[in-house]
Design an enzyme around this catalytic site. Sequence first.
Site, PDB file in Angstrom:
ATOM      1  N   ASP A 256       1.122  -1.236   0.004  1.00  0.00           N
ATOM      2  CA  ASP A 256       0.050  -0.043  -0.217  1.00  0.00           C
ATOM      3  C   ASP A 256       0.832   1.265  -0.186  1.00  0.00           C
ATOM      4  O   ASP A 256       1.305   1.916   1.035  1.00  0.00           O
ATOM      5  CB  ASP A 256      -0.766   0.000   1.157  1.00  0.00           C
ATOM      6  CG  ASP A 256      -1.743   1.154   1.179  1.00  0.00           C
ATOM      7  OD1 ASP A 256      -2.022   1.880   0.145  1.00  0.00           O
ATOM      8  OD2 ASP A 256      -2.566   1.286   2.408  1.00  0.00           O
TER       9      ASP A 256
ATOM     10  N   ASN B  52      10.937  -6.566  -8.999  1.00  0.00           N
ATOM     11  CA  ASN B  52      10.253  -5.272  -8.999  1.00  0.00           C
ATOM     12  C   ASN B  52      11.126  -4.096  -9.110  1.00  0.00           C
ATOM     13  O   ASN B  52      12.343  -4.312  -8.673  1.00  0.00           O
ATOM     14  CB  ASN B  52       9.206  -4.660  -8.036  1.00  0.00           C
ATOM     15  CG  ASN B  52       9.834  -4.174  -6.980  1.00  0.00           C
ATOM     16  OD1 ASN B  52       9.775  -2.676  -6.709  1.00  0.00           O
ATOM     17  ND2 ASN B  52      10.272  -5.047  -5.717  1.00  0.00           N
ATOM     18  N   ARG B  53      10.961  -3.107  -9.934  1.00  0.00           N
ATOM     19  CA  ARG B  53      11.865  -2.044 -10.205  1.00  0.00           C
ATOM     20  C   ARG B  53      10.740  -0.841 -10.148  1.00  0.00           C
ATOM     21  O   ARG B  53      10.819   0.154 -11.172  1.00  0.00           O
ATOM     22  CB  ARG B  53      12.666  -1.956 -11.441  1.00  0.00           C
ATOM     23  CG  ARG B  53      11.962  -2.641 -12.397  1.00  0.00           C
ATOM     24  CD  ARG B  53      13.044  -2.209 -14.032  1.00  0.00           C
ATOM     25  NE  ARG B  53      12.376  -2.579 -15.111  1.00  0.00           N
ATOM     26  CZ  ARG B  53      12.542  -3.752 -15.750  1.00  0.00           C
ATOM     27  NH1 ARG B  53      13.218  -4.746 -15.149  1.00  0.00           N
ATOM     28  NH2 ARG B  53      11.886  -4.085 -16.886  1.00  0.00           N
TER      29      ARG B  53
ATOM     30  N   PHE C 178       9.839   3.982  -6.480  1.00  0.00           N
ATOM     31  CA  PHE C 178       9.126   4.812  -5.674  1.00  0.00           C
ATOM     32  C   PHE C 178       7.991   5.679  -6.406  1.00  0.00           C
ATOM     33  O   PHE C 178       8.028   6.854  -6.226  1.00  0.00           O
ATOM     34  CB  PHE C 178      10.115   5.920  -5.063  1.00  0.00           C
ATOM     35  CG  PHE C 178      10.936   5.064  -3.861  1.00  0.00           C
ATOM     36  CD1 PHE C 178      10.526   4.027  -3.442  1.00  0.00           C
ATOM     37  CD2 PHE C 178      11.957   5.926  -3.309  1.00  0.00           C
ATOM     38  CE1 PHE C 178      11.605   3.298  -2.359  1.00  0.00           C
ATOM     39  CE2 PHE C 178      12.777   5.493  -2.236  1.00  0.00           C
ATOM     40  CZ  PHE C 178      12.685   4.332  -1.729  1.00  0.00           C
TER      41      PHE C 178
ATOM     42  N   SER D  74      16.427   0.800  -1.078  1.00  0.00           N
ATOM     43  CA  SER D  74      15.833   0.149  -2.180  1.00  0.00           C
ATOM     44  C   SER D  74      16.794   0.191  -3.268  1.00  0.00           C
ATOM     45  O   SER D  74      17.576   1.376  -3.374  1.00  0.00           O
ATOM     46  CB  SER D  74      14.558   1.236  -2.605  1.00  0.00           C
ATOM     47  OG  SER D  74      14.214   0.921  -4.044  1.00  0.00           O
TER      48      SER D  74
ATOM     49  N   ASN E 170      16.247   0.488  -6.452  1.00  0.00           N
ATOM     50  CA  ASN E 170      15.657   0.971  -7.678  1.00  0.00           C
ATOM     51  C   ASN E 170      15.697   2.515  -7.639  1.00  0.00           C
ATOM     52  O   ASN E 170      15.037   3.178  -8.736  1.00  0.00           O
ATOM     53  CB  ASN E 170      14.142   0.489  -7.896  1.00  0.00           C
ATOM     54  CG  ASN E 170      14.147  -0.830  -7.845  1.00  0.00           C
ATOM     55  OD1 ASN E 170      14.846  -1.527  -8.456  1.00  0.00           O
ATOM     56  ND2 ASN E 170      13.205  -1.454  -7.003  1.00  0.00           N
ATOM     57  N   THR E 171      16.365   3.385  -6.782  1.00  0.00           N
ATOM     58  CA  THR E 171      16.467   4.663  -6.806  1.00  0.00           C
ATOM     59  C   THR E 171      18.048   5.085  -6.937  1.00  0.00           C
ATOM     60  O   THR E 171      18.730   4.639  -5.962  1.00  0.00           O
ATOM     61  CB  THR E 171      16.156   5.416  -5.695  1.00  0.00           C
ATOM     62  OG1 THR E 171      14.605   5.240  -5.827  1.00  0.00           O
ATOM     63  CG2 THR E 171      16.027   6.851  -5.691  1.00  0.00           C
TER      64      THR E 171
ATOM     65  N   LYS F 270      15.799   1.054   7.454  1.00  0.00           N
ATOM     66  CA  LYS F 270      15.552  -0.285   6.649  1.00  0.00           C
ATOM     67  C   LYS F 270      16.956  -0.462   5.992  1.00  0.00           C
ATOM     68  O   LYS F 270      17.055   0.521   4.960  1.00  0.00           O
ATOM     69  CB  LYS F 270      14.186  -0.198   6.008  1.00  0.00           C
ATOM     70  CG  LYS F 270      14.056  -1.427   5.164  1.00  0.00           C
ATOM     71  CD  LYS F 270      12.480  -1.555   4.642  1.00  0.00           C
ATOM     72  CE  LYS F 270      12.257  -2.755   3.932  1.00  0.00           C
ATOM     73  NZ  LYS F 270      11.049  -2.730   3.304  1.00  0.00           N
TER      74      LYS F 270
ATOM     75  N   ASN G  79      15.598  -5.196   2.795  1.00  0.00           N
ATOM     76  CA  ASN G  79      14.809  -4.923   1.495  1.00  0.00           C
ATOM     77  C   ASN G  79      15.105  -5.987   0.646  1.00  0.00           C
ATOM     78  O   ASN G  79      15.530  -6.970   1.083  1.00  0.00           O
ATOM     79  CB  ASN G  79      15.299  -3.585   1.224  1.00  0.00           C
ATOM     80  CG  ASN G  79      14.361  -2.753   0.175  1.00  0.00           C
ATOM     81  OD1 ASN G  79      13.661  -2.970  -0.483  1.00  0.00           O
ATOM     82  ND2 ASN G  79      14.141  -1.640   0.650  1.00  0.00           N
TER      83      ASN G  79
ATOM     84  N   GLY H 250      10.991 -12.821  -1.910  1.00  0.00           N
ATOM     85  CA  GLY H 250      10.454 -14.065  -1.835  1.00  0.00           C
ATOM     86  C   GLY H 250      11.307 -15.083  -1.167  1.00  0.00           C
ATOM     87  O   GLY H 250      12.352 -14.541  -0.689  1.00  0.00           O
TER      88      GLY H 250
END
Length: 517
Positions: free
Chosen positions: A127, A173-174, A177, A261, A263-264, A305, A335, A357
């Site tokens: 979410d 996932n990429r 944000f 993360s 992806n940033t 995190k 993460n 996973g």
Amino acid sequence: MLRLTSAVRSLPRGPALLPSVSRRAASTVAQPPTRSYARTAAYASLLVVSSGIFAVYYFDSRASLHKYVVTPVIRYALDPETGHRLAVRVLGSGLAPRDQLSDDDILKVELWGQELSSPVGLAAGFDKNGEAIDGLFNLGFSWVEIGSVTPKPQPGNPKPRVFHLPSDSALINRYGFPSDGHAAVLSRLRSRLPELSVFSSGDLTEDPLHGAERASLYSGKLLAVNLGKNKSSPPDSIADFVAGVRTFGPYADALVVNVSSPNTPGLRGMQSRTLLEELLTGVTAARDEVAATSTHKHRPRLLLKIAPDLNEAEVADIAAAVRATSGVDGVIVSNTTIRRPSGVSDSNKTETGGLSGPPLKPYALATLRTLRSHLPASIPLIGCGGIASGADALEFARAGASAVQLYTSFGYGGPGVARQVKDELAVLLRKEGTTWAKVVGDAVAQTSLKELPKSAEGLETANPDRDSSVKLLVEEAEELKRLLEGLEGRIGEKAQEGVNVAGSEQYVAVTPRPADS
């Protein structure tokens, strides 16, 4: 004439066959319809009862319908991101399934002096914009973490950016944000709060939580906001995180600083010790300002995190930064990973992005164990990564995690996963005759960094040269070790050449280095 005669002869003899016409007198009454009202009422009652039974079944998160029908249909009929959005919409609509059972007392856990009904929470990433908070709490999670939320709205990375790996029950996932921004998410958090009447006291009107004890609005549950950074912000700037603390501090039970993360661009670089200490100092100061200016003294917990792709030295540096910064309340490990274990077989494994996973679990556990040994017991760790069963959760507890978070298993297993993990965990704990709190307490006591007693701290303060003296002794010991190893090698060489080593004497002099002035 002949034609007329033959036509007359061809007519059938006997009484004429005329069409039958029903007749009734004008004064007679219409007959009742064939279908009786009783039968119609029976059908209607059956429909109502069937619908009621189906509704009870549907709204129970444990129903097999969700795990074996609804969730697989969504996964195979829609692309991953569309399925994700649909799930968030349904959970936010109020028409989603619910966990109908109370949590077993054996699962209770205490974090920062607050008792949670269970250790099973939901990680950030599901979410992202705070659209389904109550729907997620109703599924039985004791901790719901929304976000990551960035100060300014941003679309994230180009699509497609989410990939299922069904052969491995995993996900890549990429997202990068994608966020509605602080203002929109803050508005949603405020809209959840209890409404105040015109007769409410001044204390309530000034209280950001409108008198609620917790931002979650639920007993035994916590609401966390994961703070992200805009892609357009300077890589080493802490401003976005400080802004997030100031914005969401009054409306969250916990704030999570996400520097992990993959992806940033540049974000993981903030895990280096120097930058991390600066960041943690800035966000703790902002959090303390929020608490000081709050009318109800609300002080959200502050967590960090981290990534699972750190070596032991890097984990030790992070622990040192956390210890050096007063006010950090915990660390979430971990993460997603940028590594691709050899056991991953799905064809989507080549996609760029963070893997989550079951393949992530060994990396997350190893990082958690290392970090636990470098942090005192007073700083709790939250385990996250590949948790899909009660046995997985218990494994993290034995590694020193005070609580756990689910993510990918929730996407694959559907709305009943939280209840499933809790039930499995309760069975395992009861079989061993223990509780979650006892398992965590024992593990933390055995594996955490031992804190110095107050008396030792006083000696350390009274002797500022102590650290430099210890460092000098360590360096001398390492130098002596290197010399001895060299000597051993030379003795071995002489022995191979047939030289009588015993007859030759060698002396090694170690001259102490002068102490630093």
